[in-house]
Design an enzyme around this catalytic site. Structure first.
Site, PDB file in Angstrom:
ATOM      1  N   GLU A 145      45.428 -24.573  14.968  1.00  0.00           N
ATOM      2  CA  GLU A 145      45.208 -25.668  14.028  1.00  0.00           C
ATOM      3  C   GLU A 145      43.729 -26.047  13.967  1.00  0.00           C
ATOM      4  OE1 GLU A 145      47.617 -26.313  12.160  1.00  0.00           O
ATOM      5  OE2 GLU A 145      46.980 -28.124  11.111  1.00  0.00           O
ATOM      6  N   HIS A 155      43.522 -20.552   9.250  1.00  0.00           N
ATOM      7  CA  HIS A 155      44.521 -19.886  10.099  1.00  0.00           C
ATOM      8  C   HIS A 155      44.393 -18.363   9.968  1.00  0.00           C
ATOM      9  CE1 HIS A 155      46.819 -23.288  11.555  1.00  0.00           C
ATOM     10  NE2 HIS A 155      47.121 -23.728  10.352  1.00  0.00           N
ATOM     11  N   HIS A 163      42.734 -24.591   4.333  1.00  0.00           N
ATOM     12  CA  HIS A 163      43.457 -24.739   5.600  1.00  0.00           C
ATOM     13  C   HIS A 163      44.093 -23.408   6.024  1.00  0.00           C
ATOM     14  CE1 HIS A 163      45.848 -27.247   8.488  1.00  0.00           C
ATOM     15  NE2 HIS A 163      46.668 -26.224   8.388  1.00  0.00           N
ATOM     16  N   GLU A 164      44.864 -22.834   5.120  1.00  0.00           N
ATOM     17  CA  GLU A 164      45.564 -21.588   5.481  1.00  0.00           C
ATOM     18  C   GLU A 164      44.576 -20.441   5.694  1.00  0.00           C
ATOM     19  OE1 GLU A 164      48.470 -22.008   6.433  1.00  0.00           O
ATOM     20  OE2 GLU A 164      48.921 -23.902   5.436  1.00  0.00           O
TER      21      GLU A 164
HETATM   22 ZN    ZN Z   1      47.952 -25.662   9.947  1.00  0.00          ZN
END
Ligand code: ZN
Length: 506
Positions: free
Chosen positions: A297, A271, A267-268
């Site tokens: 997101e 980003h 997830h990170e």
């Molecule tokens: Zn996030």
């Protein structure tokens, strides 16, 4: 002063602020990773000083003059010109920053600081009444903020503007209605299916040092540049892009649950790929900043879910995972593992939810926030409203407020309007992935992933999303990248395909 001179000066000032704000970002990252406990006092002063300096520089009336000079010229008329996007977004932020009175900003800061402490206690003690007066004050102040900023139709529109410029309550209502209508029966079908994954295989012994190495190698394969970033450990994972050449991500490790750190890092990393591929030459100006919270997101969820929970990804990584954790996974098949990481099951806590039920958690919060702001719902009645609606969406009874309306930190820091960006992220991620498959070839992309090669997909995202910064608003960026406006269609289709893959019934 000519418009060209005014623009040059505006950009000079904007870039200077970019440098100033990146200093604050470094201090904030350090505060959450390595700062010794006794450093908190000084750090608070440092952060407050930089925040006030930044606010003062940004709200300087000279910026308004520069903007007006440019707006009155032809310089910012060409919709494709750099100046047009930069001026549009600096104007939006300037107006917002100057319309909200300093006294309201101060009070919000004071009230939310106290509210966050009260929320922590209330959650721990499962005692909503401790948090209630704070939330009442916050709702009142957020109404004042919306009134100061100005809005059409609904106060909530003024609050979303901070996270997702250009999106409206009307659009969100339509998206959530369409989504909920299709998700509820889909989740029910999965619940009724006799096929259940064995989640316990993810809860075996996963030594932390090996988790760290494995997560780092996955992040590097996706394209995270470790010469321009770091991965560290924190209680609450985050990604902070300081600027060109330096983006920090964090995670937390659970030796008895594989998914927590690994999918957190995926997830990170999503980003971070966005931050690492913003155009460096535009650093400090809107063209060098991510489009919106929802688009940000979308990048994290695309890599975490669309890629990271997909079969091709694990066809490459699962044998490696078994090598790294032979004791836990030697007797586990790829099929069993893949099913376990894709389990769909209604649950009480948003941050632990799977990618399908997750959005119902957001739909609930969006409805309640709207009602709180309009006055249709009072804070006193919030727990009851939460519990009733939760049961109708999930078919579960909320046992207590700690696992109900007290579970999230967002309202305590005044983040009303924030939640919808999570679901927008899921929807954008699915629509971007569908477009990338359509344009590059679904089988070609799957073959890439089976070889552990993510370059082609990453380049598509860099070109269609990352490099644009804030050149377009989120809706327009989506239309340009995918050929259509945002809709729940790609996401629902993606979930239906997954459901059919595992249960054969959807
Ligand atoms: Zn996030």
């Amino acid at each position: 002063m000519t418009a060209a001179d005014a623009y040059a000066e505006l950009i000079r000032r904007s870039k200077e602020l970019g440098v100033l704000n990146s200093c604050a970002a470094v201090l904030s990252w350090d505060q959450h990773t390595y700062m010794p406990r006794n450093g908190a006092g000084l750090r608070g002063e440092q952060m407050a000083f930089l925040a006030s300096l930044s606010h003062q520089k940004f709200t300087d009336p000279k910026n308004n003059e520069l903007l007006s000079t440019i707006e009155g010229s032809d310089l910012a008329k060409d919709p494709e010109a750099d100046a047009t996007a930069n001026v549009r977004e600096i104007r939006r932020a300037y107006d917002r920053a100057t319309k909200i009175p300093a006294s309201l900003v101060d009070e919000l800061a004071r009230v939310t600081t106290a509210a966050q402490q009260a929320w922590e206690h209330a959650k721990k003690a499962n005692h909503f009444a401790t948090f209630r007066p704070h939330l009442e004050r916050i709702v009142e102040l957020k109404r004042q903020e919306a009134d100061a900023v100005g809005y059409k139709d609904h106060r909530y529109n003024a609050l979303i503007e901070e996270y997702e410029p250009g999106t409206t309550v009307a659009e969100l209502k339509e998206l959530f209605a369409g989504l909920t209508k299709q998700l509820v029966p889909l989740i029910q079908k999965v619940a009724d299916s006799p096929k259940k994954p064995d989640r316990s295989i993810l809860e075996r012994e996963f030594p932390v040092d090996r988790q760290k190495l494995f997560a780092e190698s996955a992040a590097a394969s996706l394209g995270f540049n470790f010469a321009a970033g770091r991965l560290d450990t924190t209680a609450h994972p985050f990604c902070s892009g300081f600027g060109p050449g330096d983006c920090r991500i964090t995670t937390r490790y659970n030796p008895r649950f594989f998914s927590e750190a690994f999918f957190g890092v995926m997830h990170e990393t999503g980003h971070a790929l966005y931050e690492q591929n913003l155009p460096a030459e535009h650093f400090g100006t809107p063209l060098g900043v991510a489009c919106s919270f929802g688009i940000h997101e979308s990048q994290s969820r695309l890599w975490e879910n669309q890629v990271g929970r997909g079969r091709p990804f694990w066809q490459h990584f699962f044998p490696r995972l078994q090598q790294a954790f032979p004791a836990a996974l030697a007797d586990v098949s790829l099929d069993a593992f893949h099913f376990a990481i894709n389990d769909v099951k209604p649950s009480l806590i948003r941050v632990e939810a799977d990618e399908a039920t997750y959005n119902l958690h957001i739909a609930l919060r969006f409805e309640l926030e709207l009602a709180l702001l309009s006055g249709d719902l009072t804070v006193v009645d919030l727990p009851d409203a939460w519990n009733t609606r939760f049961t109708s969406l999930f078919g579960l009874t909320v046992p207590d407020d700690a696992r109900g309306c007290l579970q999230d930190i967002h309202w305590s820091f005044g983040g009303l309007g924030y939640f919808p960006t999570y679901t927008l992220g899921n929807l954008y991620a699915a629509q971007f992935m569908a477009a990338a498959k359509h344009q590059l070839g679904a089988e070609i992309l799957a073959d890439d992933m089976r070889r552990g090669d993510f370059g082609r997909l990453k380049e598509w995202l860099v070109k269609n999303i990352h490099r644009n910064g804030q050149r377009y608003r989120a809706g327009e960026l989506c239309r340009r990248a995918t050929g259509s406006p945002l809709s729940p269609e790609s996401f629902v289709q993606y979930l239906n395909e997954k459901c059919a893959e595992f249960h054969g019934v959807c």
